[in-house]
Enzyme design. Structure first.
Site, PDB file in Angstrom:
ATOM      1  N   PHE A 152       0.719  -0.980  -0.195  1.00  0.00           N
ATOM      2  CA  PHE A 152       0.127  -0.156   0.076  1.00  0.00           C
ATOM      3  C   PHE A 152       1.124   1.210  -0.119  1.00  0.00           C
ATOM      4  O   PHE A 152       0.753   2.078   0.890  1.00  0.00           O
ATOM      5  CB  PHE A 152      -1.063  -0.105   1.399  1.00  0.00           C
ATOM      6  CG  PHE A 152      -2.142   0.596   1.013  1.00  0.00           C
ATOM      7  CD1 PHE A 152      -3.122   0.542  -0.151  1.00  0.00           C
ATOM      8  CD2 PHE A 152      -2.696   1.784   1.934  1.00  0.00           C
ATOM      9  CE1 PHE A 152      -4.302   1.006   0.025  1.00  0.00           C
ATOM     10  CE2 PHE A 152      -3.773   2.413   2.000  1.00  0.00           C
ATOM     11  CZ  PHE A 152      -4.521   2.071   0.874  1.00  0.00           C
ATOM     12  N   ARG A 154       2.856   4.187  -2.793  1.00  0.00           N
ATOM     13  CA  ARG A 154       2.206   5.505  -3.504  1.00  0.00           C
ATOM     14  C   ARG A 154       1.241   4.815  -4.720  1.00  0.00           C
ATOM     15  O   ARG A 154       0.053   5.278  -4.873  1.00  0.00           O
ATOM     16  CB  ARG A 154       3.156   6.115  -4.385  1.00  0.00           C
ATOM     17  CG  ARG A 154       4.103   7.084  -3.392  1.00  0.00           C
ATOM     18  CD  ARG A 154       5.032   7.676  -4.213  1.00  0.00           C
ATOM     19  NE  ARG A 154       6.021   6.721  -4.249  1.00  0.00           N
ATOM     20  CZ  ARG A 154       7.521   6.728  -3.809  1.00  0.00           C
ATOM     21  NH1 ARG A 154       7.556   8.169  -3.001  1.00  0.00           N
ATOM     22  NH2 ARG A 154       8.420   6.008  -3.801  1.00  0.00           N
ATOM     23  N   ILE A 155       1.496   3.581  -5.445  1.00  0.00           N
ATOM     24  CA  ILE A 155       1.044   3.093  -6.348  1.00  0.00           C
ATOM     25  C   ILE A 155      -0.473   2.250  -5.973  1.00  0.00           C
ATOM     26  O   ILE A 155      -1.624   2.468  -6.491  1.00  0.00           O
ATOM     27  CB  ILE A 155       1.878   2.344  -7.347  1.00  0.00           C
ATOM     28  CG1 ILE A 155       2.831   3.087  -8.242  1.00  0.00           C
ATOM     29  CG2 ILE A 155       0.959   1.534  -8.442  1.00  0.00           C
ATOM     30  CD1 ILE A 155       3.882   2.271  -8.822  1.00  0.00           C
ATOM     31  N   ARG A 175       3.818  -4.503   5.207  1.00  0.00           N
ATOM     32  CA  ARG A 175       4.668  -4.900   6.540  1.00  0.00           C
ATOM     33  C   ARG A 175       4.042  -3.903   7.806  1.00  0.00           C
ATOM     34  O   ARG A 175       3.681  -4.348   8.945  1.00  0.00           O
ATOM     35  CB  ARG A 175       6.040  -4.542   6.414  1.00  0.00           C
ATOM     36  CG  ARG A 175       6.982  -5.862   6.446  1.00  0.00           C
ATOM     37  CD  ARG A 175       8.162  -5.285   6.562  1.00  0.00           C
ATOM     38  NE  ARG A 175       8.653  -4.243   5.456  1.00  0.00           N
ATOM     39  CZ  ARG A 175       9.805  -3.999   4.962  1.00  0.00           C
ATOM     40  NH1 ARG A 175      10.941  -4.272   5.502  1.00  0.00           N
ATOM     41  NH2 ARG A 175       9.815  -2.778   4.002  1.00  0.00           N
ATOM     42  N   ALA A 235       3.603  -4.988 -10.677  1.00  0.00           N
ATOM     43  CA  ALA A 235       4.834  -4.367 -10.216  1.00  0.00           C
ATOM     44  C   ALA A 235       5.884  -5.277 -10.458  1.00  0.00           C
ATOM     45  O   ALA A 235       6.552  -4.334 -11.353  1.00  0.00           O
ATOM     46  CB  ALA A 235       4.312  -4.599  -8.645  1.00  0.00           C
ATOM     47  N   ARG A 236       6.191  -6.274  -9.921  1.00  0.00           N
ATOM     48  CA  ARG A 236       7.333  -7.087 -10.636  1.00  0.00           C
ATOM     49  C   ARG A 236       6.783  -8.400 -10.584  1.00  0.00           C
ATOM     50  O   ARG A 236       6.301  -9.115  -9.561  1.00  0.00           O
ATOM     51  CB  ARG A 236       8.325  -7.043  -9.475  1.00  0.00           C
ATOM     52  CG  ARG A 236       9.221  -5.577  -9.531  1.00  0.00           C
ATOM     53  CD  ARG A 236      10.089  -5.474 -10.865  1.00  0.00           C
ATOM     54  NE  ARG A 236      10.656  -4.098 -10.803  1.00  0.00           N
ATOM     55  CZ  ARG A 236      10.363  -2.957 -11.392  1.00  0.00           C
ATOM     56  NH1 ARG A 236       8.918  -2.994 -11.798  1.00  0.00           N
ATOM     57  NH2 ARG A 236      10.954  -1.985 -11.370  1.00  0.00           N
ATOM     58  N   GLU A 265      11.041 -12.016 -16.973  1.00  0.00           N
ATOM     59  CA  GLU A 265      10.949 -11.374 -18.002  1.00  0.00           C
ATOM     60  C   GLU A 265      12.326 -10.760 -18.877  1.00  0.00           C
ATOM     61  O   GLU A 265      13.309 -10.862 -18.125  1.00  0.00           O
ATOM     62  CB  GLU A 265      10.617 -10.036 -17.405  1.00  0.00           C
ATOM     63  CG  GLU A 265       9.687  -8.852 -18.175  1.00  0.00           C
ATOM     64  CD  GLU A 265       9.101  -7.581 -17.538  1.00  0.00           C
ATOM     65  OE1 GLU A 265       8.538  -8.094 -16.243  1.00  0.00           O
ATOM     66  OE2 GLU A 265       9.295  -6.789 -17.800  1.00  0.00           O
ATOM     67  N   HIS A 283       4.621  -5.031 -19.767  1.00  0.00           N
ATOM     68  CA  HIS A 283       5.268  -4.214 -19.064  1.00  0.00           C
ATOM     69  C   HIS A 283       5.229  -2.610 -19.618  1.00  0.00           C
ATOM     70  O   HIS A 283       6.306  -1.776 -19.865  1.00  0.00           O
ATOM     71  CB  HIS A 283       6.817  -4.329 -18.789  1.00  0.00           C
ATOM     72  CG  HIS A 283       7.329  -4.000 -17.473  1.00  0.00           C
ATOM     73  ND1 HIS A 283       8.260  -4.544 -16.722  1.00  0.00           N
ATOM     74  CD2 HIS A 283       7.036  -2.617 -16.747  1.00  0.00           C
ATOM     75  CE1 HIS A 283       8.496  -3.754 -15.551  1.00  0.00           C
ATOM     76  NE2 HIS A 283       7.687  -2.610 -15.726  1.00  0.00           N
ATOM     77  N   ILE A 284       3.821  -2.300 -19.520  1.00  0.00           N
ATOM     78  CA  ILE A 284       3.993  -0.871 -20.165  1.00  0.00           C
ATOM     79  C   ILE A 284       3.157   0.256 -19.039  1.00  0.00           C
ATOM     80  O   ILE A 284       2.319   0.984 -19.553  1.00  0.00           O
ATOM     81  CB  ILE A 284       2.762  -0.866 -21.220  1.00  0.00           C
ATOM     82  CG1 ILE A 284       1.543  -1.421 -21.058  1.00  0.00           C
ATOM     83  CG2 ILE A 284       3.702  -1.354 -22.412  1.00  0.00           C
ATOM     84  CD1 ILE A 284       0.448  -1.477 -22.228  1.00  0.00           C
ATOM     85  N   GLY A 285       3.210  -0.407 -17.822  1.00  0.00           N
ATOM     86  CA  GLY A 285       2.892   0.347 -16.651  1.00  0.00           C
ATOM     87  C   GLY A 285       2.920   1.974 -16.715  1.00  0.00           C
ATOM     88  O   GLY A 285       2.176   2.678 -16.420  1.00  0.00           O
TER      89      GLY A 285
HETATM   90  C1  8YV Z   1      10.003   0.994 -16.174  1.00  0.00           C
HETATM   91  C2  8YV Z   1       8.889  -0.081 -13.831  1.00  0.00           C
HETATM   92  O1  8YV Z   1      10.735   1.929 -15.707  1.00  0.00           O
HETATM   93  O2  8YV Z   1       9.279   2.090 -12.874  1.00  0.00           O
HETATM   94  C3  8YV Z   1       9.389   0.963 -12.753  1.00  0.00           C
HETATM   95  O3  8YV Z   1       9.690   0.463 -11.840  1.00  0.00           O
HETATM   96  O4  8YV Z   1       8.620  -0.964 -14.041  1.00  0.00           O
HETATM   97  C4  8YV Z   1       8.601   0.760 -15.170  1.00  0.00           C
HETATM   98  O5  8YV Z   1       8.059   2.133 -14.955  1.00  0.00           O
HETATM   99  C5  8YV Z   1       9.724   1.210 -17.413  1.00  0.00           C
HETATM  100  O6  8YV Z   1       9.088   0.076 -18.150  1.00  0.00           O
HETATM  101  C6  8YV Z   1      10.847   1.316 -18.229  1.00  0.00           C
HETATM  102  O7  8YV Z   1      11.863   0.467 -18.146  1.00  0.00           O
END
Ligand code: 8YV
Length: 318
Positions: A152, A154-155, A175, A235-236, A265, A283-285
């Site tokens: 929880f 910023r995003i 945590r 996220a990851r 990835e 991965h276009i967040g």
């Molecule tokens: C990448 C991201 O930066 O900011 C992060 O942690 O996962 C993304 O915003 C973006 O894909 C460029 O690599």
């Protein structure tokens, strides 16, 4: 003599424009491997890199003049922080500027999964749409459903804020517990990890990748979720086990998954590719013109400040 800066890959032009005013900039435009980075970094005082660049202890050791690594990302799991700290090298990231764009993608995945958009798209493109049917592509409602958030920050909070539009009660786990004021603002309740798994109708992963969060979602966790649950990760990828997720989706232990990130990835488990009940994005967040430009400017400003002997705007270390 001007200090030397390496931009490791193509970025919005703003980064080059800003840095080339003050430094001698080498603008590399293809992805470098770790070995190529090791061979290249010796003359540089600053590196502006992306998540795909492994800034390992070996890379840092090969750059004796290095003062700052400015990551073009909020996450920094591609950088060996310990080695950077030992050398007193600044490491910086790009928080805040990408919060809203990334929360939008988490929500795009959530909506796409709830309403089975990939299946509908495919049907149209294959010429299989012969008119609507009362039982065709039935999805799930959102209004009033429970939105679970793992991480929880910023995003995570920006994802929760969007849930207000759908009157969704929010539960979260991380945590530490937030203050009562923050919880009230987001209509959010702190719960145990087990409760998050059991009670979420939509579960969004928004934590950084750390030793603690790595592989936090495996078969054991998916088995505890509702069979109607939607799992979203923007996220990851390594926070979930991809092979276990494929099994959970195949066995309908959960209803669907929306992913912007992958465990290995850019490799993607072939099992995921053949499943109908998932939405997969590359991965276009943070990939909007405005956001990526702001990320480039912030990363370049961080590097400029550090190389001028000043404190960067958004340092991760020391
Ligand atoms: C990448 C991201 O930066 O900011 C992060 O942690 O996962 C993304 O915003 C973006 O894909 C460029 O690599």
């Amino acid at each position: 003599m001007k200090k030397q800066v390496l931009i490791t890959n193509r970025l919005p032009e703003a980064a080059y424009q800003l840095l080339s005013k003050h430094f001698h900039v080498t603008y590399n435009k293809t992805q470098l491997t770790e070995a190529q980075l090791v061979a290249k970094v010796k003359p540089f005082h600053g590196i502006l890199c992306t998540l795909a660049d492994p800034i390992s202890a070996q890379v840092l050791a090969a750059a004796p003049l290095l003062e700052c690594v400015a990551n073009f990302a909020v996450g920094f799991n591609n950088i060996d922080l310990k080695a950077a700290k030992e050398r007193k090298i600044w490491v910086t990231n790009t928080p805040d500027v990408l919060t809203e764009a990334t929360a939008d993608i988490a929500w795009a995945l959530l909506l796409s999964c709830a309403r089975r958009l990939p299946e509908g798209e495919k049907m149209i493109r294959r010429g299989q749409f012969k008119g609507g049917g009362a039982l065709m592509l039935l999805g799930q409602d959102l209004v009033g459903k429970t939105l679970g958030i793992y991480g929880f920050g910023r995003i995570g909070k920006a994802v929760a804020r969007r849930g207000k539009g759908w009157d969704m009660p929010v539960i979260y786990h991380q945590r530490h517990r937030e203050s009562a004021k923050v919880e009230k603002h987001y209509n959010a309740r702190y719960v145990s990890f087990e409760t998050l798994l059991k009670n979420s109708d939509y579960l969004s992963v928004n934590s950084p990748l750390t030793p603690e969060t790595k592989l936090r979602f495996t078969s054991r966790e998916f088995a505890k979720m509702k069979p109607t649950a939607v799992f979203v990760n923007a996220a990851r990828g390594a926070i979930h086990c991809e092979a276990d997720l494929v099994r959970a989706l195949k066995n309908r232990q959960i209803a669907s998954a929306g992913l912007d990130v992958y465990e290995f990835e850019p490799k993607i488990d072939s099992g995921l590719l053949s499943l109908p009940n998932c939405t997969l994005l590359p991965h276009i967040g943070s990939a909007t013109i405005g956001t990526r430009t702001q990320m480039a400017v912030l990363a370049a400003q961080n590097l400029e400040l550090a190389l001028r002997g000043r404190r960067p705007k958004t340092p991760v270390t020391p």
